[in-house]
Design a protein around this motif. Sequence first.
Motif, mmCIF file in Angstrom:
data_model
loop_
_atom_site.group_PDB
_atom_site.id
_atom_site.type_symbol
_atom_site.label_atom_id
_atom_site.label_comp_id
_atom_site.label_asym_id
_atom_site.label_seq_id
_atom_site.Cartn_x
_atom_site.Cartn_y
_atom_site.Cartn_z
ATOM 1 N N SER A 28 0.804 -1.221 0.000
ATOM 2 C CA SER A 28 0.000 0.000 0.000
ATOM 3 C C SER A 28 0.836 1.270 0.000
ATOM 4 O O SER A 28 0.657 2.135 -0.875
ATOM 5 C CB SER A 28 -0.967 0.003 1.192
ATOM 6 O OG SER A 28 -1.918 -1.015 1.062
ATOM 7 N N PRO A 29 1.754 1.445 0.979
ATOM 8 C CA PRO A 29 2.525 2.695 0.973
ATOM 9 C C PRO A 29 3.395 2.855 -0.270
ATOM 10 O O PRO A 29 3.601 3.983 -0.734
ATOM 11 C CB PRO A 29 3.384 2.591 2.248
ATOM 12 C CG PRO A 29 3.390 1.147 2.616
ATOM 13 C CD PRO A 29 2.083 0.608 2.152
ATOM 14 N N PHE A 30 3.873 1.747 -0.829
ATOM 15 C CA PHE A 30 4.692 1.866 -2.031
ATOM 16 C C PHE A 30 3.836 2.240 -3.242
ATOM 17 O O PHE A 30 4.261 3.036 -4.094
ATOM 18 C CB PHE A 30 5.435 0.557 -2.288
ATOM 19 C CG PHE A 30 6.653 0.387 -1.429
ATOM 20 C CD1 PHE A 30 7.849 0.997 -1.756
ATOM 21 C CD2 PHE A 30 6.593 -0.368 -0.270
ATOM 22 C CE1 PHE A 30 8.968 0.858 -0.956
ATOM 23 C CE2 PHE A 30 7.701 -0.515 0.541
ATOM 24 C CZ PHE A 30 8.898 0.099 0.196
ATOM 25 N N THR A 31 2.639 1.685 -3.325
ATOM 26 C CA THR A 31 1.735 2.064 -4.410
ATOM 27 C C THR A 31 1.339 3.526 -4.276
ATOM 28 O O THR A 31 1.257 4.267 -5.265
ATOM 29 C CB THR A 31 0.479 1.177 -4.397
ATOM 30 O OG1 THR A 31 0.859 -0.205 -4.390
ATOM 31 C CG2 THR A 31 -0.375 1.438 -5.625
ATOM 32 N N MET A 32 1.099 3.952 -3.028
ATOM 33 C CA MET A 32 0.767 5.349 -2.767
ATOM 34 C C MET A 32 1.935 6.250 -3.173
ATOM 35 O O MET A 32 1.740 7.328 -3.755
ATOM 36 C CB MET A 32 0.448 5.536 -1.281
ATOM 37 C CG MET A 32 0.037 6.948 -0.895
ATOM 38 S SD MET A 32 -1.554 7.409 -1.597
ATOM 39 C CE MET A 32 -1.700 9.085 -0.988
ATOM 40 N N MET A 33 3.132 5.792 -2.898
ATOM 41 C CA MET A 33 4.330 6.557 -3.240
ATOM 42 C C MET A 33 4.444 6.722 -4.759
ATOM 43 O O MET A 33 4.713 7.821 -5.266
ATOM 44 C CB MET A 33 5.562 5.839 -2.690
ATOM 45 C CG MET A 33 6.898 6.488 -3.000
ATOM 46 S SD MET A 33 8.248 5.531 -2.253
ATOM 47 C CE MET A 33 8.126 3.990 -3.190
ATOM 48 N N LEU A 60 11.898 0.186 -2.423
ATOM 49 C CA LEU A 60 11.082 -0.625 -3.325
ATOM 50 C C LEU A 60 11.799 -1.921 -3.700
ATOM 51 O O LEU A 60 11.178 -2.999 -3.729
ATOM 52 C CB LEU A 60 10.758 0.184 -4.590
ATOM 53 C CG LEU A 60 9.901 -0.521 -5.646
ATOM 54 C CD1 LEU A 60 8.559 -0.947 -5.051
ATOM 55 C CD2 LEU A 60 9.677 0.400 -6.850
ATOM 56 N N VAL A 61 13.101 -1.834 -3.959
ATOM 57 C CA VAL A 61 13.885 -3.034 -4.276
ATOM 58 C C VAL A 61 13.885 -3.993 -3.090
ATOM 59 O O VAL A 61 13.705 -5.215 -3.247
ATOM 60 C CB VAL A 61 15.330 -2.655 -4.671
ATOM 61 C CG1 VAL A 61 16.192 -3.915 -4.788
ATOM 62 C CG2 VAL A 61 15.341 -1.877 -5.983
ATOM 63 N N LEU A 62 14.064 -3.455 -1.887
ATOM 64 C CA LEU A 62 14.041 -4.291 -0.680
ATOM 65 C C LEU A 62 12.680 -4.958 -0.504
ATOM 66 O O LEU A 62 12.599 -6.129 -0.098
ATOM 67 C CB LEU A 62 14.381 -3.442 0.552
ATOM 68 C CG LEU A 62 15.833 -2.973 0.672
ATOM 69 C CD1 LEU A 62 15.978 -1.995 1.836
ATOM 70 C CD2 LEU A 62 16.761 -4.164 0.873
ATOM 71 N N LEU A 63 11.606 -4.228 -0.805
ATOM 72 C CA LEU A 63 10.264 -4.802 -0.720
ATOM 73 C C LEU A 63 10.132 -6.016 -1.634
ATOM 74 O O LEU A 63 9.654 -7.082 -1.203
ATOM 75 C CB LEU A 63 9.225 -3.752 -1.110
ATOM 76 C CG LEU A 63 7.792 -4.285 -1.297
ATOM 77 C CD1 LEU A 63 7.142 -4.560 0.042
ATOM 78 C CD2 LEU A 63 6.944 -3.327 -2.107
ATOM 79 N N LEU A 64 10.564 -5.877 -2.877
ATOM 80 C CA LEU A 64 10.437 -6.970 -3.847
ATOM 81 C C LEU A 64 11.292 -8.168 -3.441
ATOM 82 O O LEU A 64 10.840 -9.321 -3.514
ATOM 83 C CB LEU A 64 10.830 -6.474 -5.243
ATOM 84 C CG LEU A 64 9.933 -5.356 -5.812
ATOM 85 C CD1 LEU A 64 10.473 -4.871 -7.154
ATOM 86 C CD2 LEU A 64 8.501 -5.845 -5.962
ATOM 87 N N VAL A 65 12.525 -7.894 -3.001
ATOM 88 C CA VAL A 65 13.409 -8.978 -2.545
ATOM 89 C C VAL A 65 12.802 -9.677 -1.319
ATOM 90 O O VAL A 65 12.794 -10.913 -1.222
ATOM 91 C CB VAL A 65 14.814 -8.429 -2.209
ATOM 92 C CG1 VAL A 65 15.661 -9.506 -1.536
ATOM 93 C CG2 VAL A 65 15.508 -7.925 -3.467
ATOM 94 N N SER A 103 -6.010 -5.862 -3.115
ATOM 95 C CA SER A 103 -6.728 -5.085 -2.096
ATOM 96 C C SER A 103 -5.821 -4.014 -1.503
ATOM 97 O O SER A 103 -6.253 -2.875 -1.285
ATOM 98 C CB SER A 103 -7.233 -6.014 -0.988
ATOM 99 O OG SER A 103 -8.121 -6.979 -1.496
ATOM 100 N N SER A 104 -4.583 -4.378 -1.216
ATOM 101 C CA SER A 104 -3.645 -3.424 -0.627
ATOM 102 C C SER A 104 -3.355 -2.266 -1.579
ATOM 103 O O SER A 104 -3.216 -1.116 -1.152
ATOM 104 C CB SER A 104 -2.334 -4.133 -0.257
ATOM 105 O OG SER A 104 -2.567 -5.108 0.747
ATOM 106 N N MET A 105 -3.282 -2.572 -2.872
ATOM 107 C CA MET A 105 -3.000 -1.518 -3.842
ATOM 108 C C MET A 105 -4.235 -0.655 -4.108
ATOM 109 O O MET A 105 -4.120 0.549 -4.339
ATOM 110 C CB MET A 105 -2.477 -2.141 -5.138
ATOM 111 C CG MET A 105 -1.070 -2.729 -4.980
ATOM 112 S SD MET A 105 -0.336 -3.313 -6.526
ATOM 113 C CE MET A 105 -1.209 -4.867 -6.735
#
Length: 306
Positions: A107-112, A131-136, A165-167
């Motif tokens: 959610s916060p990354f999509t908002m970003m 974002l890279v850390l999130l994906l990893v 849903s989160s996005m």
Amino acid sequence: MSHKPLLGFNLALLATATWGGLPIAAQKAISVIDAQTLVWFRFIVAAAGLILILGFAKKLPKLTAFTPKILLLIILGVIGLSLYFFGSSYALHFISPTTSQVLWQLSPFTMMLCSVVIFKEQFAVHQKIGLVLLLVGLVAFFNDRLGEILQLNAYAIGVLIGAISSMVWVAYGIAQKLLSANFNSQQILLMIYIGCGLVMTPFSSPTQLNEMNGWVLGCFIFCCLNTLIAYGAYAEALNHWQASKVSVVTVLIPIFTMLFSHLAHWLYPDVFEPLEMNLLSYIGAIIVIFGAMYSIIGQKLIKKNK
């Protein structure tokens, strides 16, 4: 904003802990009632509570403020929050509460990313690293379930619903950001809760409440009170502490969910299922959380090291 960092921290921690326990309780509740009925009750209870709070404080939103643009933003917020509440609850039929909360970090990354496109905000280096850390972290978290996800089985459906849903929640986030120019956070929540309650009414079956008892009823009551308490504590925390610091605390929601899952199973093994995660999954969850934190405060860390 009054500067009371200790109060702000405690309120942020209360919101985080309350949100952390939510999917555990919701998973038990939807074993008896359907997800849309649970969501409807949550919105109705939260709206009723806010009406009382704002009415007593004489801070109810004024009808004269409702322009066509405001109404469109409210509709956007209603769509985003109602779909998020329903989707995240329904996904619990297929995935664990911890998985649901890890997916919430999308959610916060999509908002970003939306802020970069819509509000022309800068996509800074620390946000890219986050974002890279999130994906990893997500790959590591799902390391032992990647085969199931690729087979598009029930678990994969749950992950997909949870992620979408989160996005979708971002629609609510954008609406709240734009509405904040005309209303305070509690007024915005009240209007959107009422709208969400109206939207979910045709799909709900309140009579299902008669089928509840014992643990399930307790979990249901917790879910209903959760919305009012958590969002209220979060909004109040922002009045006493910096938004970035509040956000860092709320990023810890999956940690609380993991702790509560282990504790609930340890205390009541016949009621709550064990949390099945291997070591790499735990590491992945930590990486996801760290990525979200770094995207929030990474810029300050970079400046300190210069």
